[in-house]
Structure formats: structure tokens, C-alpha cells
Design a protein around this motif. Structure first.
Motif, short mmCIF file in Angstrom:
data_model
loop_
_atom_site.label_atom_id
_atom_site.label_comp_id
_atom_site.label_asym_id
_atom_site.label_seq_id
_atom_site.Cartn_x
_atom_site.Cartn_y
_atom_site.Cartn_z
N ASP A 220 -2.40 75.42 74.33
CA ASP A 220 -1.57 74.25 74.06
C ASP A 220 -1.26 73.56 75.39
O ASP A 220 -1.80 73.94 76.44
CB ASP A 220 -0.31 74.61 73.28
CG ASP A 220 0.59 75.61 74.01
OD1 ASP A 220 0.44 75.79 75.23
OD2 ASP A 220 1.47 76.19 73.34
N ASP A 221 -0.41 72.54 75.36
CA ASP A 221 -0.11 71.81 76.59
C ASP A 221 0.49 72.70 77.66
O ASP A 221 0.18 72.57 78.85
CB ASP A 221 0.85 70.65 76.29
CG ASP A 221 0.19 69.52 75.52
OD1 ASP A 221 -1.07 69.48 75.51
OD2 ASP A 221 0.91 68.70 74.92
N ARG A 222 1.35 73.63 77.24
CA ARG A 222 1.95 74.56 78.22
C ARG A 222 0.86 75.43 78.85
O ARG A 222 0.84 75.65 80.07
CB ARG A 222 2.98 75.46 77.54
CG ARG A 222 4.14 74.74 76.88
CD ARG A 222 4.92 75.72 76.01
NE ARG A 222 4.06 76.32 74.99
CZ ARG A 222 4.33 77.42 74.30
NH1 ARG A 222 5.45 78.09 74.55
NH2 ARG A 222 3.51 77.89 73.39
N GLY A 223 -0.04 75.93 78.02
CA GLY A 223 -1.12 76.78 78.51
C GLY A 223 -2.05 76.06 79.45
O GLY A 223 -2.47 76.62 80.48
N ARG A 224 -2.37 74.81 79.13
CA ARG A 224 -3.25 74.03 80.02
C ARG A 224 -2.58 73.80 81.36
O ARG A 224 -3.24 73.84 82.41
CB ARG A 224 -3.64 72.72 79.35
CG ARG A 224 -4.69 72.90 78.25
CD ARG A 224 -5.19 71.56 77.73
NE ARG A 224 -4.19 70.90 76.91
CZ ARG A 224 -4.05 71.07 75.60
NH1 ARG A 224 -4.83 71.92 74.96
NH2 ARG A 224 -3.13 70.43 74.91
N GLY A 225 -1.26 73.58 81.36
CA GLY A 225 -0.54 73.42 82.62
C GLY A 225 -0.54 74.70 83.43
O GLY A 225 -0.75 74.68 84.65
N GLN A 226 -0.31 75.82 82.76
CA GLN A 226 -0.33 77.12 83.45
C GLN A 226 -1.68 77.37 84.10
O GLN A 226 -1.79 77.80 85.25
CB GLN A 226 -0.06 78.25 82.45
CG GLN A 226 1.34 78.36 81.93
CD GLN A 226 1.44 79.47 80.89
OE1 GLN A 226 0.55 79.64 80.06
NE2 GLN A 226 2.53 80.23 80.93
N VAL A 227 -2.73 77.11 83.34
CA VAL A 227 -4.08 77.39 83.82
C VAL A 227 -4.45 76.46 84.97
O VAL A 227 -5.13 76.88 85.92
CB VAL A 227 -5.07 77.28 82.64
CG1 VAL A 227 -6.50 77.30 83.12
CG2 VAL A 227 -4.83 78.41 81.65
#
Length: 240
Positions: free
Chosen positions: A32-39
Motif C-alpha cells: 500500500d502507500d505506506r509500504g511503498r514509502g517504507q521501501v
């Protein structure tokens, strides 16, 4: 010179199912958007490391994480390899169910307190011991392949899942699988294990923000014939 292969274990970034639901091998679970930011932040941290290979679980959330890391890398890392042995534990009939609901199942206590005895229900349910065995076997295979193709002191990255990463760490620490629930692997975290001919060294666990420059092994001391030690590694015999 003895081969020293460094494994960077990365857990995939957050998805909408991470936390409340046991996603398992559910198809189509993406970052999700949070995961894409983390990555993206993790990829920036790892951009300058000389990665000999990038390997991923076949599940979409891991493939997306691996692709982001490879795309953000300073030097081309070649084709991303997929290895099903790094895929998530096959949770069988538990797949897709809320964790709050699963916590009421009698098997939940076994998974938490005696995971080596746990096998998940259903025709495709897997035992945690079998999942650990396939993942550790994959690590051994990749260690040999990376060392043969890229020489001593090579680093490579594997993107996998929380329980798989924890089971690999437990093996490297010499812990019984029943202790693996004491290890944590958060989304988009970095865990580092350096494998030598004598033993593995667990260099980092669940790192979500540290500097990574020191992960590149130092060259051997002239005339010593020994591979260089990374930060925090004690010479043979321990010592303060």
C-alpha cells in the motif's frame, strides 16, 4: 582466502492485510502507500551497497519490494531471481483469516509456545519446521552460488516474509525453532547475517534506520589470510 558471504534479509513493506489478517499465499496482496514509502526509504539506504544478487519470494508484496530496491540501486544488480523456497509459510486453512479470530484457536498457543510442533490445517498446510528447513536450505544454496560466481566477501539480498526471516535468524543463532517467536522482523526491516566457514554471525536484526556503509566486509589484513571482520565482530576466541 575463506569465503565470507553476507546475506541481507529484507521483509516486504506494509500491505493493507499486514497486521490484522494472515495473508499467507493469498494472491494479489500488494504494497500500500505506506509500504511503498517504507521501501523507497530502504532502497535509498541500500543504494550504494555492492549487491551481487537480489532474490525474492514469488509473492507480489516481496517482488514489488525487491524491484524497488533494485531500481534504486546505484549499480545495476542484474535480473531479480525468484525462489519459491523464500515464500511465506503455507498457512493452509488459516490463510486470509483475521488474527484476532485465529488467536482463539487451540493451535495458536502451539504456534506461539511450541512452534516446532505446529502444522497448519488443510491440504496445503505446512509445518513451521518444514518452512524453516526449505528457507535455510535455500540460504545455503545461495551462499554457495554467490560465493562461486562473485568471489569472497560478496553481499546479496533476499526479500521474504516475517516468519521465514525469523526462522533463518534462529538457525543462524543456533536457537531451537521453539525460540523463533522471540525474534522480530518488522515490515521493510533489514536483517544481516554474515556466513563464514566456521559459523554465521548475526550482524543486525530488524534494522529500520541504521547506516549500512559498514556492512561491506573489510579487506583482509595483509599476510593474515583472514577475511576482514565487520563492525562489532569479535575475532576468534571472543574477547572484550
Amino acid at each position: 582466502m575463506a569465503a565470507v558471504t553476507t546475506l541481507l534479509l529484507v521483509r516486504h513493506g506494509l500491505t493493507a492485510m499486514t497486521g490484522p489478517v494472515l495473508a499467507g499465499w493469498t494472491p494479489g496482496v500488494r504494497l500500500d502507500d505506506r509500504g511503498r514509502g517504507q521501501v523507497a526509504r530502504l532502497a535509498a539506504r541500500l543504494a550504494d551497497l555492492p549487491l551481487a544478487a537480489v532474490v525474492t519470494s514469488p509473492l507480489e508484496r516481496c517482488a514489488e519490494t525487491a524491484e524497488a530496491i533494485a531500481a534504486g540501486h546505484g549499480d545495476p544488480v542484474g535480473e531479480i531471481e525468484t525462489d519459491e523456497r523464500f515464500g511465506e509459510v503455507r498457512y493452509g486453512d488459516w490463510t486470509g483469516r483475521p488474527l484476532k479470530e485465529l488467536a482463539e484457536e487451540p493451535l495458536w498457543r502451539v504456534v506461539q509456545a511450541h512452534p516446532s510442533a505446529a502444522r497448519f490445517p488443510g491440504a496445503d498446510g505446512e509445518s513451521l519446521a518444514a518452512a524453516q528447513h526449505r528457507a535455510v536450505t535455500a540460504v545455503r544454496d545461495w551462499n554457495g552460488r554467490v560465493a562461486a560466481e562473485h568471489g569472497p566477501d560478496a553481499l546479496y539480498l533476499v526479500c521474504s516474509h516475517g516468519d521465514i526471516i525469523k526462522s533463518i535468524v534462529a538457525d543462524a543463532l543456533g536457537l531451537h525453532l521453539d525460540q523463533f517467536q522471540r525474534i522480530q522482523a518488522d515490515p521493510a526491516s533489514l536483517t544481516v547475517i554474515r556466513y563464514t566457514e566456521t559459523r554465521p554471525f548475526v550482524v543486525r536484526v530488524n534494522d529500520t534506520g541504521g547506516d549500512v556503509a559498514g556492512l561491506v566486509p573489510k579487506p583482509p589484513e595483509e599476510g593474515s589470510g583472514k577475511a576482514g571482520l565487520g563492525p562489532g565482530e569479535a575475532p576468534v576466541g571472543g574477547g572484550a
